[in-house]
Design a protein around this motif. Structure first.
Motif, PDB file in Angstrom:
ATOM      1  N   ALA A 183      -7.095  -3.933   2.271  1.00 39.63           N
ATOM      2  CA  ALA A 183      -8.393  -4.395   3.556  1.00 39.63           C
ATOM      3  C   ALA A 183      -9.501  -5.581   3.164  1.00 39.63           C
ATOM      4  O   ALA A 183      -9.764  -6.140   3.197  1.00 39.63           O
ATOM      5  N   LEU A 184      -9.792  -4.506   1.894  1.00 39.19           N
ATOM      6  CA  LEU A 184     -10.687  -5.965   1.047  1.00 39.19           C
ATOM      7  C   LEU A 184     -10.403  -7.459   0.837  1.00 39.19           C
ATOM      8  O   LEU A 184     -11.137  -8.043   0.673  1.00 39.19           O
ATOM      9  N   ARG A 185      -8.998  -7.482   0.114  1.00 37.24           N
ATOM     10  CA  ARG A 185      -8.717  -8.393  -0.340  1.00 37.24           C
ATOM     11  C   ARG A 185      -8.420  -9.265   0.801  1.00 37.24           C
ATOM     12  O   ARG A 185      -8.699 -10.656   0.925  1.00 37.24           O
ATOM     13  N   GLY A 186      -7.902  -8.437   1.885  1.00 35.23           N
ATOM     14  CA  GLY A 186      -7.789  -9.424   3.680  1.00 35.23           C
ATOM     15  C   GLY A 186      -8.562 -10.111   4.067  1.00 35.23           C
ATOM     16  O   GLY A 186      -8.827 -10.987   4.560  1.00 35.23           O
ATOM     17  N   SER A 187      -9.855  -9.121   4.259  1.00 32.51           N
ATOM     18  CA  SER A 187     -11.027  -9.643   4.479  1.00 32.51           C
ATOM     19  C   SER A 187     -12.597 -10.457   3.284  1.00 32.51           C
ATOM     20  O   SER A 187     -13.488 -11.091   3.941  1.00 32.51           O
ATOM     21  N   PHE A 188     -11.764 -10.548   2.385  1.00 33.01           N
ATOM     22  CA  PHE A 188     -12.903 -11.850   1.370  1.00 33.01           C
ATOM     23  C   PHE A 188     -11.710 -12.110   0.158  1.00 33.01           C
ATOM     24  O   PHE A 188     -12.049 -13.505   0.355  1.00 33.01           O
ATOM     25  N   PRO A 191      -8.316 -13.847   2.952  1.00 30.40           N
ATOM     26  CA  PRO A 191      -8.194 -14.234   4.751  1.00 30.40           C
ATOM     27  C   PRO A 191      -7.554 -15.051   4.842  1.00 30.40           C
ATOM     28  O   PRO A 191      -6.401 -15.688   4.439  1.00 30.40           O
ATOM     29  N   ASN A 192      -6.481 -14.404   6.373  1.00 29.33           N
ATOM     30  CA  ASN A 192      -5.933 -15.062   6.748  1.00 29.33           C
ATOM     31  C   ASN A 192      -6.193 -16.087   7.643  1.00 29.33           C
ATOM     32  O   ASN A 192      -7.298 -16.459   7.731  1.00 29.33           O
ATOM     33  N   LYS A 193      -5.419 -16.934   8.859  1.00 24.80           N
ATOM     34  CA  LYS A 193      -5.605 -17.416   9.317  1.00 24.80           C
ATOM     35  C   LYS A 193      -7.429 -17.373  10.333  1.00 24.80           C
ATOM     36  O   LYS A 193      -8.009 -18.061  11.267  1.00 24.80           O
ATOM     37  N   LYS A 194      -6.756 -15.802  10.668  1.00 27.05           N
ATOM     38  CA  LYS A 194      -7.373 -15.310  11.709  1.00 27.05           C
ATOM     39  C   LYS A 194      -9.279 -14.417  11.083  1.00 27.05           C
ATOM     40  O   LYS A 194      -9.308 -14.003  11.069  1.00 27.05           O
ATOM     41  N   GLY A 195      -8.455 -14.161   9.630  1.00 24.40           N
ATOM     42  CA  GLY A 195      -9.204 -13.301   8.753  1.00 24.40           C
ATOM     43  C   GLY A 195      -8.797 -11.674   9.928  1.00 24.40           C
ATOM     44  O   GLY A 195      -9.664 -11.037   9.502  1.00 24.40           O
ATOM     45  N   VAL A 196      -7.975 -11.543  10.056  1.00 28.05           N
ATOM     46  CA  VAL A 196      -7.916  -9.882  10.440  1.00 28.05           C
ATOM     47  C   VAL A 196      -6.801  -9.093  10.352  1.00 28.05           C
ATOM     48  O   VAL A 196      -5.964  -8.576  10.938  1.00 28.05           O
ATOM     49  N   HIS A 197      -5.940 -10.181   9.527  1.00 27.75           N
ATOM     50  CA  HIS A 197      -4.544  -9.463   8.997  1.00 27.75           C
ATOM     51  C   HIS A 197      -4.300 -10.000   7.405  1.00 27.75           C
ATOM     52  O   HIS A 197      -4.646 -11.072   6.581  1.00 27.75           O
ATOM     53  N   VAL A 198      -3.904  -8.753   6.894  1.00 23.15           N
ATOM     54  CA  VAL A 198      -3.151  -8.829   4.849  1.00 23.15           C
ATOM     55  C   VAL A 198      -2.228  -8.608   4.638  1.00 23.15           C
ATOM     56  O   VAL A 198      -0.730  -7.941   5.377  1.00 23.15           O
ATOM     57  N   HIS A 199      -1.858  -9.930   3.896  1.00 20.93           N
ATOM     58  CA  HIS A 199      -0.306 -10.386   3.229  1.00 20.93           C
ATOM     59  C   HIS A 199      -0.427  -9.676   2.591  1.00 20.93           C
ATOM     60  O   HIS A 199      -0.314  -8.220   1.808  1.00 20.93           O
TER      61      HIS A 199
END
Length: 258
Positions: A183-188, A191-199
């Motif tokens: 989750a830290l990777r995906g939010s900081f 981040p994806n196009k909307k910043g709410v998902h992580v791959h």
């Protein structure tokens, strides 16, 4: 590279930078674009949803990501980021400022974010069995509404994995630590196009948390950020993703005003 003036990012020789007619600076100069870029980073929301349990802190430290958590949320100066994007050139991957060309280097990433810049490259595969992978490494299987392709909702991760009982064993602690880092990777960091998902392609690299820190995460971050800067600088884009905090902190360190 020569420019028209101190406040004009257009090149004197338009044949040198081949994407000028699609560049944000062109649309600003012709008064077709005036909006400040919008963010796609959700670090503040993540930190408010998931308070790190002290018991998983050693795992996050050994994995090499505690410096990112310790950095925390920094208020983004969006006019500053917008100005930097207007100076970013996708042809050269550099900021074209009046006196010189500059860019974010691996040394900058290592010093500002504290991430490793040597070691094996961060790579992954999209051939994943999501249910099996999440069950093994996170201890939970995400429902269909928490997934978007091979990305998983950061909010769902926080809701499912942030509660930690008093009798949690080592396996449960590792599950929570992996979810927290993901989750830290995906939010900081990524981040994806909307910043709410992580791959989920990052998840296999967390299988052995003692080996996670050996990867060159500091090499992957500027690569992703360069790509997002290129996207934001072209075709009248109205938002930007990537590690925005890195861009801002880099500008504070490298661009001395006055």
């Amino acid at each position: 590279m020569a420019f028209k003036g101190l406040h004009d990012a257009d090149p004197l020789d338009p044949s040198v930078l081949l994407l000028q007619d699609r560049h944000r600076s062109h649309f600003v100069d012709t008064e077709q674009l005036q909006e400040v870029l919008r963010p796609r980073q959700q670090m503040r929301a993540f930190l408010s949803q998931w308070r790190m349990d002290p018991r998983i802190r050693p795992y996050v430290i050994h994995a090499g990501f505690y410096s990112i958590y310790h950095l925390g949320h920094i208020i983004i100066d969006w006019p500053l980021i917008t100005c930097l994007v207007e100076r970013w050139r996708p042809e050269t991957h550099t900021f074209h400022v009046p006196v010189v060309e500059m860019t974010i280097t691996l040394q900058d990433v290592a010093i500002i974010l504290g991430l490793r810049i040597d070691g094996p490259a961060v790579t992954g595969t999209c051939m994943l069995d999501v249910a099996e992978l999440c069950g093994e490494l996170l201890g939970v299987t995400p429902p269909a509404d928490a997934l978007r392709g091979l990305t998983i909702s950061i909010r769902w991760l926080c809701q499912q994995l942030s509660p930690l009982g008093p009798d949690a064993d080592e396996v449960a602690l590792e599950w929570r630590a992996r979810g927290f880092i993901l989750a830290l990777r995906g939010s900081f960091l990524f981040p994806n196009k909307k910043g709410v998902h992580v791959h989920l392609c990052f998840l296999p690299l967390l299988r052995d948390l003692t080996q996670t820190s050996t990867y060159s995460w500091g090499g992957a971050v500027p690569t992703h950020t360069y790509r997002e800067l290129c996207h934001a600088s072209l075709d009248r884009r109205c938002s930007i993703s990537g590690c925005i905090t890195l861009i801002q902190l880099w500008s504070w360190e490298r661009l001395h005003m006055g």
